[in-house]
Design a protein around this motif. Structure first.
Motif, mmCIF file in Angstrom:
data_model
loop_
_atom_site.group_PDB
_atom_site.id
_atom_site.type_symbol
_atom_site.label_atom_id
_atom_site.label_comp_id
_atom_site.label_asym_id
_atom_site.label_seq_id
_atom_site.Cartn_x
_atom_site.Cartn_y
_atom_site.Cartn_z
ATOM 1 N N MET A 1 31.282 67.449 36.295
ATOM 2 C CA MET A 1 32.305 66.472 36.613
ATOM 3 C C MET A 1 32.538 65.615 35.376
ATOM 4 O O MET A 1 31.611 65.163 34.745
ATOM 5 C CB MET A 1 31.853 65.607 37.794
ATOM 6 N N GLU A 2 33.811 65.424 35.093
ATOM 7 C CA GLU A 2 34.185 64.612 33.945
ATOM 8 C C GLU A 2 34.528 63.210 34.430
ATOM 9 O O GLU A 2 35.194 63.039 35.460
ATOM 10 C CB GLU A 2 35.402 65.239 33.262
ATOM 11 N N LEU A 3 34.078 62.232 33.730
ATOM 12 C CA LEU A 3 34.301 60.846 34.116
ATOM 13 C C LEU A 3 35.270 60.201 33.134
ATOM 14 O O LEU A 3 35.106 60.309 31.921
ATOM 15 C CB LEU A 3 32.969 60.086 34.106
ATOM 16 N N SER A 4 36.272 59.560 33.666
ATOM 17 C CA SER A 4 37.223 58.844 32.819
ATOM 18 C C SER A 4 37.077 57.358 33.097
ATOM 19 O O SER A 4 36.972 56.936 34.251
ATOM 20 C CB SER A 4 38.659 59.266 33.138
ATOM 21 N N LEU A 5 37.074 56.600 32.064
ATOM 22 C CA LEU A 5 37.011 55.146 32.206
ATOM 23 C C LEU A 5 38.391 54.565 31.961
ATOM 24 O O LEU A 5 39.078 54.943 31.016
ATOM 25 C CB LEU A 5 36.020 54.549 31.210
ATOM 26 N N TYR A 6 38.771 53.674 32.825
ATOM 27 C CA TYR A 6 40.056 53.003 32.683
ATOM 28 C C TYR A 6 39.793 51.559 32.277
ATOM 29 O O TYR A 6 39.045 50.852 32.942
ATOM 30 C CB TYR A 6 40.840 53.037 34.000
ATOM 31 N N THR A 7 40.366 51.189 31.177
ATOM 32 C CA THR A 7 40.226 49.797 30.748
ATOM 33 C C THR A 7 41.617 49.213 30.586
ATOM 34 O O THR A 7 42.551 49.895 30.189
ATOM 35 C CB THR A 7 39.468 49.683 29.410
ATOM 36 N N THR A 8 41.717 47.973 30.945
ATOM 37 C CA THR A 8 43.000 47.296 30.769
ATOM 38 C C THR A 8 42.980 46.518 29.477
ATOM 39 O O THR A 8 41.926 46.071 29.015
ATOM 40 C CB THR A 8 43.286 46.327 31.939
ATOM 41 N N THR A 9 44.130 46.360 28.926
ATOM 42 C CA THR A 9 44.241 45.528 27.732
ATOM 43 C C THR A 9 45.147 44.352 28.069
ATOM 44 O O THR A 9 46.159 44.514 28.743
ATOM 45 C CB THR A 9 44.836 46.315 26.544
ATOM 46 N N ASN A 10 44.731 43.229 27.648
ATOM 47 C CA ASN A 10 45.548 42.038 27.859
ATOM 48 C C ASN A 10 46.472 41.871 26.672
ATOM 49 O O ASN A 10 46.016 41.701 25.541
ATOM 50 C CB ASN A 10 44.674 40.781 28.001
ATOM 51 N N ASN A 11 47.735 41.949 26.958
ATOM 52 C CA ASN A 11 48.729 41.726 25.931
ATOM 53 C C ASN A 11 49.008 40.223 25.900
ATOM 54 O O ASN A 11 49.521 39.664 26.871
ATOM 55 C CB ASN A 11 49.998 42.523 26.248
ATOM 56 N N ASN A 12 48.650 39.579 24.814
ATOM 57 C CA ASN A 12 48.810 38.124 24.728
ATOM 58 C C ASN A 12 50.247 37.688 24.934
ATOM 59 O O ASN A 12 50.506 36.642 25.535
ATOM 60 C CB ASN A 12 48.283 37.606 23.384
ATOM 61 N N ALA A 13 51.200 38.475 24.442
ATOM 62 C CA ALA A 13 52.610 38.115 24.617
ATOM 63 C C ALA A 13 52.984 38.087 26.092
ATOM 64 O O ALA A 13 53.690 37.181 26.543
ATOM 65 C CB ALA A 13 53.500 39.084 23.853
ATOM 66 N N ASP A 14 52.486 39.061 26.878
ATOM 67 C CA ASP A 14 52.765 39.082 28.315
ATOM 68 C C ASP A 14 52.142 37.884 29.014
ATOM 69 O O ASP A 14 52.757 37.276 29.893
ATOM 70 C CB ASP A 14 52.245 40.368 28.948
ATOM 71 N N VAL A 15 50.925 37.553 28.650
ATOM 72 C CA VAL A 15 50.243 36.413 29.261
ATOM 73 C C VAL A 15 51.009 35.126 28.974
ATOM 74 O O VAL A 15 51.234 34.313 29.870
ATOM 75 C CB VAL A 15 48.785 36.317 28.755
ATOM 76 N N ILE A 16 51.433 34.954 27.750
ATOM 77 C CA ILE A 16 52.188 33.751 27.369
ATOM 78 C C ILE A 16 53.533 33.717 28.095
ATOM 79 O O ILE A 16 53.927 32.670 28.621
ATOM 80 C CB ILE A 16 52.358 33.670 25.839
ATOM 81 N N ASN A 17 54.230 34.854 28.140
ATOM 82 C CA ASN A 17 55.524 34.901 28.841
ATOM 83 C C ASN A 17 55.364 34.597 30.322
ATOM 84 O O ASN A 17 56.182 33.869 30.900
ATOM 85 C CB ASN A 17 56.187 36.267 28.647
ATOM 86 N N ASN A 18 54.321 35.133 30.941
ATOM 87 C CA ASN A 18 54.077 34.842 32.357
ATOM 88 C C ASN A 18 53.792 33.361 32.575
ATOM 89 O O ASN A 18 54.266 32.761 33.543
ATOM 90 C CB ASN A 18 52.919 35.687 32.891
ATOM 91 N N PHE A 19 53.007 32.773 31.682
ATOM 92 C CA PHE A 19 52.721 31.350 31.790
ATOM 93 C C PHE A 19 54.004 30.525 31.635
ATOM 94 O O PHE A 19 54.234 29.576 32.394
ATOM 95 C CB PHE A 19 51.692 30.909 30.739
ATOM 96 N N MET A 20 54.827 30.879 30.667
ATOM 97 C CA MET A 20 56.069 30.135 30.441
ATOM 98 C C MET A 20 57.020 30.281 31.634
ATOM 99 O O MET A 20 57.674 29.309 32.030
ATOM 100 C CB MET A 20 56.753 30.593 29.151
ATOM 101 N N ASP A 21 57.084 31.477 32.223
ATOM 102 C CA ASP A 21 57.902 31.662 33.425
ATOM 103 C C ASP A 21 57.420 30.759 34.552
ATOM 104 O O ASP A 21 58.218 30.124 35.243
ATOM 105 C CB ASP A 21 57.871 33.123 33.886
ATOM 106 N N LEU A 22 56.106 30.698 34.734
ATOM 107 C CA LEU A 22 55.541 29.828 35.766
ATOM 108 C C LEU A 22 55.862 28.368 35.462
ATOM 109 O O LEU A 22 56.283 27.620 36.347
ATOM 110 C CB LEU A 22 54.030 30.024 35.867
ATOM 111 N N TYR A 23 55.682 27.963 34.215
ATOM 112 C CA TYR A 23 55.967 26.586 33.817
ATOM 113 C C TYR A 23 57.435 26.235 34.086
ATOM 114 O O TYR A 23 57.730 25.196 34.676
ATOM 115 C CB TYR A 23 55.635 26.387 32.342
ATOM 116 N N HIS A 24 58.354 27.101 33.672
ATOM 117 C CA HIS A 24 59.780 26.824 33.884
ATOM 118 C C HIS A 24 60.123 26.798 35.371
ATOM 119 O O HIS A 24 60.943 25.989 35.811
ATOM 120 C CB HIS A 24 60.650 27.844 33.156
ATOM 121 N N SER A 25 59.477 27.672 36.150
ATOM 122 C CA SER A 25 59.786 27.721 37.581
ATOM 123 C C SER A 25 59.411 26.418 38.289
ATOM 124 O O SER A 25 60.012 26.072 39.303
ATOM 125 C CB SER A 25 59.094 28.903 38.247
ATOM 126 N N LEU A 26 58.438 25.687 37.750
ATOM 127 C CA LEU A 26 58.054 24.410 38.349
ATOM 128 C C LEU A 26 59.175 23.382 38.246
ATOM 129 O O LEU A 26 59.232 22.442 39.040
ATOM 130 C CB LEU A 26 56.784 23.876 37.685
#
Length: 119
Positions: A1-26
């Protein structure tokens, strides 16, 4: 059996854009659907929002600070809606159907305020 590992990467630009969207929505305290209570039809609201967005873009206003597509529940239905800042809400009203009393009185109030600032 072969095992694959899935790792996520945090894209800083996405995190910042999401934060700014939340900030503006307030700061977006209005919903386009609020205009239903003021006598506008869903089609009139859609047309006015589209016109307000167009004006914002040609005026170099950052639309993400004033308009945010959302879904709202009205009468046991889910509808497409738009969160609006105070400026966005005003632009929508200014660009709504001119035959509506709300629109005419709002335009006159804006013009009176403008003329008071000029003198």
């Amino acid at each position: 059996m072969e095992l694959s590992l899935y790792t996520t990467t945090n894209n800083n630009a996405d995190v910042i854009n999401n934060f700014m969207d939340l900030y503006h929505s307030l700061h977006m305290t209005h919903l386009a659907s609020d205009l239903l209570k003021k006598g506008l039809s869903p089609d009139q609201i859609s047309d006015a929002v589209a016109a307000a967005l167009s004006i914002s873009k040609t005026s170099n206003i950052e639309t993400s600070k004033h308009f945010m597509p959302v879904y709202s529940g009205i009468n046991n239905q889910i509808i497409q809606d738009c969160k609006l800042s105070h400026l966005g809400y005003g632009l929508v009203i200014l660009n709504a159907d001119k035959s509506l009393p709300l629109v005419g009185s709002f335009q006159v109030d804006v013009l009176k305020e403008f003329l008071n600032d000029v003198h």
